[in-house]
Write a protein that holds these residues in place. Structure first.
Motif, PDB file in Angstrom:
ATOM      1  N   ALA A 223       0.770  -0.778   0.023  1.00  0.00           N
ATOM      2  CA  ALA A 223      -0.351  -0.172  -0.032  1.00  0.00           C
ATOM      3  C   ALA A 223       0.386   1.218   0.029  1.00  0.00           C
ATOM      4  N   ALA A 224       2.491   0.902  -0.137  1.00  0.00           N
ATOM      5  CA  ALA A 224       2.974   2.437   0.020  1.00  0.00           C
ATOM      6  C   ALA A 224       2.346   3.314  -1.233  1.00  0.00           C
ATOM      7  N   GLY A 225       1.780   2.755  -2.361  1.00  0.00           N
ATOM      8  CA  GLY A 225       1.274   3.943  -3.482  1.00  0.00           C
ATOM      9  C   GLY A 225       0.123   4.560  -2.475  1.00  0.00           C
ATOM     10  N   ASP A 226      -0.547   4.544  -2.209  1.00  0.00           N
ATOM     11  CA  ASP A 226      -1.490   4.852  -1.629  1.00  0.00           C
ATOM     12  C   ASP A 226      -1.636   5.468  -0.102  1.00  0.00           C
ATOM     13  N   GLY A 233       3.410   9.202   5.864  1.00  0.00           N
ATOM     14  CA  GLY A 233       4.609   9.314   6.170  1.00  0.00           C
ATOM     15  C   GLY A 233       4.472   7.646   6.862  1.00  0.00           C
ATOM     16  N   VAL A 234       5.637   6.375   6.896  1.00  0.00           N
ATOM     17  CA  VAL A 234       5.130   5.485   7.322  1.00  0.00           C
ATOM     18  C   VAL A 234       7.004   5.435   8.278  1.00  0.00           C
ATOM     19  N   VAL A 245      11.007  -4.842  -0.582  1.00  0.00           N
ATOM     20  CA  VAL A 245      11.179  -3.254  -1.480  1.00  0.00           C
ATOM     21  C   VAL A 245      10.138  -2.649  -1.747  1.00  0.00           C
ATOM     22  N   VAL A 246      10.819  -0.970  -1.242  1.00  0.00           N
ATOM     23  CA  VAL A 246       9.199   0.052  -0.830  1.00  0.00           C
ATOM     24  C   VAL A 246       9.472   1.285  -2.664  1.00  0.00           C
ATOM     25  N   GLN A 247       8.648   1.303  -3.258  1.00  0.00           N
ATOM     26  CA  GLN A 247       9.142   2.433  -4.002  1.00  0.00           C
ATOM     27  C   GLN A 247       9.074   3.889  -3.666  1.00  0.00           C
ATOM     28  N   ARG A 252       6.775  13.528  -1.886  1.00  0.00           N
ATOM     29  CA  ARG A 252       5.720  12.684  -0.614  1.00  0.00           C
ATOM     30  C   ARG A 252       6.194  11.837   0.315  1.00  0.00           C
ATOM     31  N   PRO A 253       5.895  12.112   1.609  1.00  0.00           N
ATOM     32  CA  PRO A 253       6.080  11.537   3.029  1.00  0.00           C
ATOM     33  C   PRO A 253       6.937   9.846   2.964  1.00  0.00           C
ATOM     34  N   ALA A 254       8.039  10.152   2.937  1.00  0.00           N
ATOM     35  CA  ALA A 254       9.034   9.402   3.451  1.00  0.00           C
ATOM     36  C   ALA A 254       7.969   7.718   4.387  1.00  0.00           C
TER      37      ALA A 254
END
Length: 390
Positions: A223-226, A233-234, A245-247, A252-254
């Motif tokens: 859900a990184a894109g969401d 931020g997450v 692995v996160v795009q 945008r917030p990191a």
């Protein structure tokens, strides 16, 4: 039950005590044991605290880092199903008890405090009839080791009312002072900078225990894109043996993935909402610091994680997503609307405060030191010490 002795009375009760804590294996067993150790040292700075553990447990890292000596003993895992290991269990128990008894004699134990798990069972059996035993049970559904230990313990302490151990006293879960005294608002800016998080964006802390959780890792990272699109931020602790692995989404917030959180105080201070398992220790900590929680109970064991989440849910401080239902879609439908609703976050955070027992560490330390004093007063441990007492 008699009133606990005062600190002055304890200090006058002869020689410095040696307290042996048995809580190895997972952070859920080790952290309460170490919080108790810290509290004992505050009440009796002349005391000695020794931890029992196994060569494979997290205690090999966590205990020395907190400055306490660690003694290794053979673990006694209890098979859940009939296996060849079950036939070998009596011999394994006998060997572990013998070696644990040698440790207790060598360090001059005055009391054994067990927190359940593979290390606690041999500790209870080795201490039985020799030194006082204090049992602490964090879960409302006790494990086998603590069920056994409670049968011949001098004192039994539990985290929650209704825990089915006879004679139990409700004290809560011992937590680190860095957690119980945490001022999240005062540390927020420092914490965000420490982890490289956006200083202002609503932020989710996601973790699955000390080793991570595959379902949480998969759903949250998917859900990184969401998160990026919603301006959230997450901080995601995925476990030292896992990778995420996160795009990246420039501007945008990191989304910050880390293997392990050495500074849970800063992690809690950086977050607005937490998504996590509902182990007893985790549930107690997130309530103590006033964080709204999205609990994803571990779908194994005897269902204790679902039970652990009930107080927060009942108070309006948390919600539950079943492990099987945790997907990128449920993140979009349930998690994002909460994290981005500042009013709801504030209300749930306020509901969390007061659920726990912030003084549980020192209350349990008082019980432990009183057990030593009572045992000495009765003269039961005189002459039964090894080289540990000069």
């Amino acid at each position: 039950m008699s009133e606990p002795a005062t600190n002055t009375e304890r200090a006058a009760s002869s020689a410095a005590p040696t307290v042996v804590v048995a809580g190895g294996g997972t952070a859920g067993h080790i952290e309460p044991a170490l919080a108790l150790a810290d509290a004992v040292m505050r009440l009796r700075p002349d005391a000695r605290v020794v931890a029992l553990g196994t060569e494979r447990g997290l205690e090999n890292t966590l205990v020395p880092a907190r400055g306490y000596p660690l003694e290794l003993i053979p673990p006694v895992p209890m098979p859940r199903k009939p296996t060849p290991d079950l036939l070998r269990l009596p011999l394994r128990v006998r060997d572990s008890v013998r070696r644990t008894r040698e440790v207790l004699d060598r360090v001059g134990a005055d009391v054994v405090v067990g927190f359940g798990g593979y290390v606690a069972l041999p500790a209870y059996l080795a201490a039985r009839g020799r030194v006082p035993i204090v049992v602490h049970e964090a879960n409302k559904r006790p494990g086998l080791a603590n069920k056994v230990g409670a049968r011949f313990a001098e004192q039994v302490a539990v985290a929650a009312p209704g825990t089915p151990l006879a004679g139990a006293r409700v004290v809560g879960i011992p937590l680190r002072r860095s957690i119980t005294t945490l001022d999240r608002a005062a540390l927020r800016a420092e914490a965000r900078e420490f982890f490289g998080l956006d200083p202002e964006a609503p932020t989710l802390l996601a973790f699955g225990g000390s080793q991570g959780a595959r379902s949480i890792n998969t759903a949250v990272s998917a859900a990184a894109g969401d998160f990026a699109a919603a301006g959230v931020g997450v901080l995601h602790a995925h476990g030292p043996k896992n990778t995420v692995v996160v795009q990246e989404f420039p501007g945008r917030p990191a989304y910050v993935p880390v293997p392990y959180l050495d500074r849970m105080d800063l992690a809690y201070a950086a977050a607005d909402v937490v998504l996590c398992r509902s182990g007893a220790m985790t549930a107690a900590e997130v309530s103590a610091v006033g964080l709204p929680a999205i609990f994803v109970p571990l779908p194994h064991g005897n269902g204790e994680q679902g039970v652990n989440a009930e107080p927060a849910i009942g108070a309006g401080a948390g919600i539950v997503i079943d492990d099987a239902d945790l997907t990128a879609s449920s993140i979009r439908d349930l998690v994002l609307p909460l994290v981005t609703d500042a009013g709801r976050v504030k209300t749930m955070g306020a509901a969390a405060v007061g659920l726990g027992h912030r003084e549980a560490d020192e209350v349990l330390a008082g019980i432990v030191l009183d057990a030593v004093a009572a045992d000495r007063a009765a003269g039961r441990t005189a002459g039964r010490r090894g080289a540990g007492h000069e």
